[in-house]
Design a protein around this motif. Structure first.
Motif, PDB file in Angstrom:
ATOM      1  N   TYR A 289      47.633  34.455  41.909  1.00 29.85           N
ATOM      2  CA  TYR A 289      46.964  35.163  40.664  1.00 29.85           C
ATOM      3  C   TYR A 289      46.834  36.500  40.732  1.00 29.85           C
ATOM      4  CZ  TYR A 289      45.636  30.557  39.593  1.00 29.85           C
ATOM      5  OH  TYR A 289      45.880  29.102  39.091  1.00 29.85           O
ATOM      6  N   THR A 290      47.384  37.478  41.771  1.00 27.01           N
ATOM      7  CA  THR A 290      47.102  38.668  41.766  1.00 27.01           C
ATOM      8  C   THR A 290      48.490  39.385  42.141  1.00 27.01           C
ATOM      9  OG1 THR A 290      46.797  39.064  44.260  1.00 27.01           O
ATOM     10  CG2 THR A 290      44.715  38.668  42.763  1.00 27.01           C
ATOM     11  N   VAL A 291      48.667  40.761  41.852  1.00 26.88           N
ATOM     12  CA  VAL A 291      49.685  41.432  41.970  1.00 26.88           C
ATOM     13  C   VAL A 291      49.280  42.881  42.813  1.00 26.88           C
ATOM     14  CG1 VAL A 291      51.638  42.875  40.880  1.00 26.88           C
ATOM     15  CG2 VAL A 291      50.921  40.540  40.015  1.00 26.88           C
ATOM     16  N   GLY A 292      49.975  43.196  43.905  1.00 26.13           N
ATOM     17  CA  GLY A 292      49.681  44.404  44.581  1.00 26.13           C
ATOM     18  C   GLY A 292      48.530  44.456  45.537  1.00 26.13           C
ATOM     19  N   PHE A 293      48.021  43.027  46.017  1.00 24.31           N
ATOM     20  CA  PHE A 293      47.192  43.008  47.189  1.00 24.31           C
ATOM     21  C   PHE A 293      47.847  43.503  48.445  1.00 24.31           C
ATOM     22  CE2 PHE A 293      45.246  40.824  50.642  1.00 24.31           C
ATOM     23  CZ  PHE A 293      43.859  41.178  50.360  1.00 24.31           C
ATOM     24  N   ASP A 294      49.042  43.536  48.444  1.00 23.07           N
ATOM     25  CA  ASP A 294      49.608  44.162  49.617  1.00 23.07           C
ATOM     26  C   ASP A 294      49.273  45.816  49.943  1.00 23.07           C
ATOM     27  OD1 ASP A 294      51.308  44.295  47.478  1.00 23.07           O
ATOM     28  OD2 ASP A 294      53.015  44.528  48.775  1.00 23.07           O
ATOM     29  N   LYS A 295      49.462  46.207  48.598  1.00 23.36           N
ATOM     30  CA  LYS A 295      48.963  47.814  48.642  1.00 23.36           C
ATOM     31  C   LYS A 295      47.652  48.067  48.831  1.00 23.36           C
ATOM     32  CE  LYS A 295      52.977  48.813  45.560  1.00 23.36           C
ATOM     33  NZ  LYS A 295      53.452  49.061  44.245  1.00 23.36           N
ATOM     34  N   PHE A 296      46.808  47.249  48.163  1.00 18.74           N
ATOM     35  CA  PHE A 296      45.237  47.443  48.318  1.00 18.74           C
ATOM     36  C   PHE A 296      44.905  47.499  49.802  1.00 18.74           C
ATOM     37  CE2 PHE A 296      41.285  45.160  48.821  1.00 18.74           C
ATOM     38  CZ  PHE A 296      40.404  46.027  48.398  1.00 18.74           C
ATOM     39  N   LEU A 297      45.466  46.223  50.438  1.00 14.84           N
ATOM     40  CA  LEU A 297      45.256  45.831  51.843  1.00 14.84           C
ATOM     41  C   LEU A 297      45.561  47.018  52.773  1.00 14.84           C
ATOM     42  CD1 LEU A 297      44.450  43.793  53.608  1.00 14.84           C
ATOM     43  CD2 LEU A 297      46.531  43.007  54.012  1.00 14.84           C
ATOM     44  N   ASP A 298      46.830  47.729  52.523  1.00 13.84           N
ATOM     45  CA  ASP A 298      47.111  48.954  53.420  1.00 13.84           C
ATOM     46  C   ASP A 298      46.058  49.959  53.166  1.00 13.84           C
ATOM     47  OD1 ASP A 298      49.544  47.948  54.124  1.00 13.84           O
ATOM     48  OD2 ASP A 298      50.750  49.049  52.750  1.00 13.84           O
ATOM     49  N   TYR A 299      45.465  50.289  52.176  1.00 10.61           N
ATOM     50  CA  TYR A 299      44.225  51.130  51.795  1.00 10.61           C
ATOM     51  C   TYR A 299      42.973  50.486  52.415  1.00 10.61           C
ATOM     52  CZ  TYR A 299      40.574  53.975  49.723  1.00 10.61           C
ATOM     53  OH  TYR A 299      39.571  54.753  49.541  1.00 10.61           O
ATOM     54  N   LEU A 300      43.107  49.119  52.496  1.00 16.85           N
ATOM     55  CA  LEU A 300      41.616  48.852  53.155  1.00 16.85           C
ATOM     56  C   LEU A 300      41.511  48.804  54.591  1.00 16.85           C
ATOM     57  CD1 LEU A 300      39.204  46.951  52.097  1.00 16.85           C
ATOM     58  CD2 LEU A 300      40.331  44.826  52.502  1.00 16.85           C
ATOM     59  N   LEU A 301      42.765  48.452  55.114  1.00 19.71           N
ATOM     60  CA  LEU A 301      42.858  48.669  56.541  1.00 19.71           C
ATOM     61  C   LEU A 301      43.067  50.017  56.992  1.00 19.71           C
ATOM     62  CD1 LEU A 301      45.115  45.322  57.215  1.00 19.71           C
ATOM     63  CD2 LEU A 301      42.512  45.592  57.217  1.00 19.71           C
ATOM     64  N   GLY A 302      43.228  50.967  56.329  1.00 20.96           N
ATOM     65  CA  GLY A 302      43.283  52.498  56.777  1.00 20.96           C
ATOM     66  C   GLY A 302      44.679  52.809  57.004  1.00 20.96           C
TER      67      GLY A 302
END
Length: 92
Positions: free
Chosen positions: A46-59
């Motif tokens: 159901y989501t798009v772009g979680f991988d990009k968000f994850l890169d930010y979240l993990l620093g």
């Protein structure tokens, strides 16, 4: 803001520093992710772009993981409380 509902329900009011709610959300999200308390199937479906968000979240983007400890310095809520909130949310 504490309301009458907070008092009526006997809820714990956690007052974060104004305008730091995004830092709190990121600290919660980091805990959910690193402790595997999130629904991977839901995110995949159901989501798009979680991988990009994850890169930010993990620093990975800026060298600063958005941990509960990081959020604690900004929000003035201790890291253990932030982690506890994430774990309670994950339980439903």
């Amino acid at each position: 803001r504490m309301t009458d509902t907070t008092k009526y329900l006997g809820a714990k009011w956690i007052a974060l520093r104004p305008n730091t709610d995004v830092a709190l959300m990121l600290g919660i999200a980091h805990t959910l992710y690193t402790e595997k308390l999130y629904d991977k199937e839901f995110l995949d479906k159901y989501t798009v772009g979680f991988d990009k968000f994850l890169d930010y979240l993990l620093g990975k983007k800026d060298g600063q993981p958005k941990t509960a400890e990081w959020a604690a310095k900004i929000t003035e809520i201790d890291a253990d409380t932030i982690k506890s909130m994430a774990r309670k949310m994950a339980k439903g």
